[in-house]
Scaffold this active site. Sequence first.
Site, PDB file in Angstrom:
ATOM      1  CG  ASN A   6      26.816  20.261  -0.322  1.00 15.63           C
ATOM      2  OD1 ASN A   6      26.211  19.636  -1.192  1.00 15.63           O
ATOM      3  ND2 ASN A   6      28.108  20.094  -0.083  1.00 15.63           N
TER       4      ASN A   6
ATOM      5  CE  LYS B 181      28.296  17.371   2.387  1.00 15.60           C
ATOM      6  NZ  LYS B 181      29.269  16.974   3.396  1.00 15.60           N
TER       7      LYS B 181
ATOM      8  CG  HIS C 257      32.640  19.714  -0.691  1.00 12.60           C
ATOM      9  ND1 HIS C 257      32.970  18.546  -0.027  1.00 12.60           N
ATOM     10  CD2 HIS C 257      31.763  20.367   0.096  1.00 12.60           C
ATOM     11  CE1 HIS C 257      32.289  18.502   1.114  1.00 12.60           C
ATOM     12  NE2 HIS C 257      31.555  19.596   1.217  1.00 12.60           N
TER      13      HIS C 257
ATOM     14  CD  GLU D 156      31.635  15.391   1.186  1.00 11.50           C
ATOM     15  OE1 GLU D 156      30.782  15.623   0.307  1.00 11.50           O
ATOM     16  OE2 GLU D 156      31.421  15.534   2.405  1.00 11.50           O
TER      17      GLU D 156
ATOM     18  CD  GLU E 141      32.212  22.907   3.667  1.00  7.95           C
ATOM     19  OE1 GLU E 141      31.057  23.085   4.059  1.00  7.95           O
ATOM     20  OE2 GLU E 141      32.512  22.037   2.845  1.00  7.95           O
TER      21      GLU E 141
ATOM     22  N   GLY F 219      30.531  16.183   8.608  1.00  6.58           N
ATOM     23  CA  GLY F 219      29.779  14.950   8.806  1.00  6.58           C
ATOM     24  C   GLY F 219      30.175  14.172  10.045  1.00  6.58           C
TER      25      GLY F 219
ATOM     26  CB  SER G 285      29.403  19.163  12.534  1.00  6.71           C
ATOM     27  OG  SER G 285      29.918  17.944  12.031  1.00  6.71           O
TER      28      SER G 285
HETATM   29  P1  13P Z   1      27.959  18.578   7.393  1.00  5.85           P
HETATM   30  O1  13P Z   1      27.142  19.788   7.744  1.00  5.85           O
HETATM   31  O2  13P Z   1      27.118  17.352   7.176  1.00  5.85           O
HETATM   32  O3  13P Z   1      29.084  18.374   8.345  1.00  5.85           O
HETATM   33  O4  13P Z   1      28.620  18.858   5.950  1.00  5.85           O
HETATM   34  C1  13P Z   1      29.274  20.057   5.746  1.00  5.85           C
HETATM   35  C2  13P Z   1      29.611  20.185   4.322  1.00  5.85           C
HETATM   36  O5  13P Z   1      30.437  19.462   3.793  1.00  5.85           O
HETATM   37  C3  13P Z   1      28.903  21.219   3.545  1.00  5.85           C
HETATM   38  O6  13P Z   1      29.469  21.367   2.280  1.00  5.85           O
END
Ligand code: 13P
Length: 262
Positions: A11, A13, A98, A100, A170, A176, A216
């Site tokens: 992903n 983003k 997601h 976010e 997640e 992150g 992560s």
């Molecule tokens: P990270 O791997 O940067 O922690 O992000 C995970 C994520 O949100 C994948 O959708």
Amino acid sequence: MHPRRLLIGGNWKMNGDLAGGVELAEAVAAAFEPIRTNVDAVIFPPFPYLQSVARALGHSGIELGAQDCSAKPNGARTGEVSASMLVDLGVQHVIIGHSERRQFHHETDRLVCEKVHVAMENGLKVMLCVGETWEERSAGRAVEVVQKQLRGALEGLQGDRLAALTVAYEPVWAIGTGKSATPKDAAEAHEAIRRDLEHLYDRSSSAAVRILYGGSVNAANAPSLFAHLEIEGALVGGASLKGADFASILGSAATAFKGRRG
Ligand code: 13P
């Protein structure tokens, strides 16, 4: 049950630029070639880069995904992208729910559910994200929160649709932050999700669903996560932006699958 190949999602983003994205996709496609029979992969670039990334992936076998889609099939929704538009571009997967989007765009379980339906009606495979915040985990509510998100997202969905579903667990606090869930904690959450799917549907239709871990994941911790059978792949953010790291995670997943097959 025969073990399934692990699925690794990248992903991206809202990161990178066009040239960098194409270069990254080419690098990942090359790394995927020798291991493609032992692992599944999908890349989720930003909307404007979908077509260029699709070209860069070529016939590598890496599938193409989008990071979101509209809950509406078409119409006056300025700025949104419909599921059928994604299909037009050759997109096969879409991330829905997601954290976010839940956090910054106030997406509710109800909206997530509408998106799941519209995506599947258009033939897209859904990568449904669920996960608790640190506050919720600390209060001992992780399982309850994930269960509510899962049930909300799948409301009204028939069991035969589960073949097009992947669940990504997640935990919000792991995204992150560099602070991944321990493999044991992740495996426990996956086990709870699996039980809930079996409760909502039945064993055989829910067996079609792969449950991935996200938060992560990196080249170093991937092997220990994949050592748990409940973890059937990963949805990777930051580490998917670095070709060598993402290739290493793909390699770990291929190795884990070979081990599971015995
Ligand atoms: P990270 O791997 O940067 O922690 O992000 C995970 C994520 O949100 C994948 O959708």
